[in-house]
Design a protein around this motif. Structure first.
Motif, PDB file in Angstrom:
ATOM      1  N   MET A  32      11.059  11.335  10.524  1.00 14.41           N
ATOM      2  CA  MET A  32      11.885  10.920  10.773  1.00 14.41           C
ATOM      3  C   MET A  32      11.960  11.184  12.251  1.00 14.41           C
ATOM      4  SD  MET A  32      15.733  12.145   9.298  1.00 14.41           S
ATOM      5  CE  MET A  32      17.065  10.897  10.010  1.00 14.41           C
ATOM      6  N   HIS A  54      21.529  16.128   9.093  1.00 14.31           N
ATOM      7  CA  HIS A  54      20.203  15.952  10.031  1.00 14.31           C
ATOM      8  C   HIS A  54      20.857  16.195  11.307  1.00 14.31           C
ATOM      9  CE1 HIS A  54      17.962  12.994   7.091  1.00 14.31           C
ATOM     10  NE2 HIS A  54      19.825  12.110   7.095  1.00 14.31           N
ATOM     11  N   CYS A  75      15.486  17.620   6.180  1.00 15.51           N
ATOM     12  CA  CYS A  75      16.461  16.642   5.129  1.00 15.51           C
ATOM     13  C   CYS A  75      15.495  16.115   4.358  1.00 15.51           C
ATOM     14  CB  CYS A  75      16.853  15.784   5.962  1.00 15.51           C
ATOM     15  SG  CYS A  75      15.744  15.069   6.697  1.00 15.51           S
ATOM     16  N   CYS A  79      13.876  14.293  13.841  1.00 19.25           N
ATOM     17  CA  CYS A  79      15.244  14.823  12.974  1.00 19.25           C
ATOM     18  C   CYS A  79      14.721  16.188  13.098  1.00 19.25           C
ATOM     19  CB  CYS A  79      15.610  14.803  11.214  1.00 19.25           C
ATOM     20  SG  CYS A  79      15.878  14.940  11.212  1.00 19.25           S
ATOM     21  N   GLU A 112      16.007  18.450  11.293  1.00 14.70           N
ATOM     22  CA  GLU A 112      17.459  19.778   9.946  1.00 14.70           C
ATOM     23  C   GLU A 112      16.229  18.873   9.074  1.00 14.70           C
ATOM     24  OE1 GLU A 112      20.034  21.299  10.665  1.00 14.70           O
ATOM     25  OE2 GLU A 112      18.983  22.660   8.756  1.00 14.70           O
ATOM     26  N   HIS A 165      10.727  14.443   6.262  1.00 16.39           N
ATOM     27  CA  HIS A 165      11.997  14.715   7.158  1.00 16.39           C
ATOM     28  C   HIS A 165      10.888  14.966   8.272  1.00 16.39           C
ATOM     29  CE1 HIS A 165      13.511  17.362  10.008  1.00 16.39           C
ATOM     30  NE2 HIS A 165      12.328  18.319   9.777  1.00 16.39           N
TER      31      HIS A 165
END
Ligand SMILES: [Cu+2]
Length: 231
Positions: free
Chosen positions: A212, A166, A205, A201, A203, A209
Motif C-alpha cells: 500500500m 490506515h 491493515c 501506509c 498501519e 499492507h
C-alpha cells in the motif's frame, strides 16, 4: 560467514533514514525533536558512563585498601539537589518543544478545523485510503493514484478511510497520521523541495499492507497546473 557480512552490508546500505531528510515544515519539526532527544540522551549517557568508569577505577580493591570500610554518609544536600534538578531541567528542555510542536502539527478533524481555518489559498486534496490503495482527488475532480503537490504551497489533505484504520506517511514530508473510518482528518503540508518521495501506509491493515504505497511528486507550480489539467 563472509556471506553473512555481505548480506548485512547490503541491508545497511538499503537503510536510508528518510525521516531525517525533511522537506516540509512538519517533517522538519519532527526531525528536530528526534535530534533534540538524541542530543539529551547523549549528554545523559556521557555523564552516567564517565561516573561509572571513574568510580569503578577510583574505588577498585587493591592490596592497600583491602580492609577499608567506606565512611557512612546520611545525606548530601548539594548532591541531592543536583541529581534532582538536572533531570528536571533536561525533561523541561525536551517537554516544552515536544508539547508545542505536537499541538502545532496535530491534525484536526473537519469540525475542529472550522474554528482554526486552514490557510487561505491552500490547495485541498481528498485522500482516500482503502485496502490496499490510495486515491487522491484534486480540486478540479482529477483522480490519481499519485499525490502531486506544488512546491512551497500549503496543501490540506482531507484524509478518509473506506474500511479500516490506515496511516498516511511520507517520511520526507511528515506523518505518520492515522486515517480513521468515519472521520475526516485534515493534514497540512507545505513541501519545500521538488522531487519524488515514497509514501506508504504505516498501519498494518491486512495481507497486502506492505504494497500500500504511493508516489508523491512535488512539482514547480507551473508543472503542477499543467499536470492538473491533464488526464
Ligand atoms: Cu493500510
Amino acid at each position: 560467514m563472509r556471506k553473512t557480512w555481505i548480506v548485512l552490508l547490503l541491508l545497511l546500505n538499503g537503510c536510508q533514514i528518510r525521516t531525517l531528510n525533511p522537506h516540509s515544515q512538519v517533517a522538519g519539526d519532527q526531525a528536530m525533536l528526534i535530534y533534540l532527544s538524541f542530543a539529551i540522551m547523549i549528554v545523559v549517557m556521557a555523564v552516567v558512563f564517565i561516573l561509572l568508569f571513574r568510580f569503578a577505577w577510583k574505588y577498585k580493591q587493591t592490596a592497600k585498601n583491602k580492609d577499608d570500610v567506606p565512611e557512612e554518609i546520611n545525606s548530601n544536600k548539594r548532591l541531592e539537589i543536583t541529581w534532582t534538578l538536572f533531570p528536571v531541567l533536561l525533561l523541561a528542555i525536551l517537554a516544552i518543544p515536544t508539547v508545542m510542536i505536537t499541538y502545532q502539527v496535530s491534525p484536526k478533524t473537519t469540525n475542529e478545523a472550522d474554528s482554526t481555518a486552514a490557510g487561505e489559498g491552500a490547495i485541498h486534496i481528498q485522500v482516500t485510503a482503502e485496502r490496499f490503495d490510495w486515491t487522491f482527488t484534486y480540486e478540479n475532480g482529477r483522480q490519481s493514484d499519485q499525490l502531486v503537490l506544488p512546491v512551497n504551497e500549503q496543501a490540506v489533505l482531507h484524509l478518509q478511510s473506506e474500511d479500516v484504520i490506515h496511516s498516511f506517511w511520507v517520511p520526507e514530508l511528515g506523518g505518520k497520521q492515522d486515517v480513521i473510518p468515519g472521520k475526516e482528518i485534515l493534514f497540512k503540508v507545505t513541501p519545500d523541495k521538488t522531487g519524488t518521495f515514497l509514501g506508504k501506509c504505516a498501519e498494518f491493515c491486512g495481507v497486502n499492507h506492505a504494497l500500500m504505497t504511493f508516489d508523491t511528486n512535488v512539482l514547480h507550480n507551473q508543472a503542477y497546473q499543467t499536470w492538473l489539467q491533464g488526464k
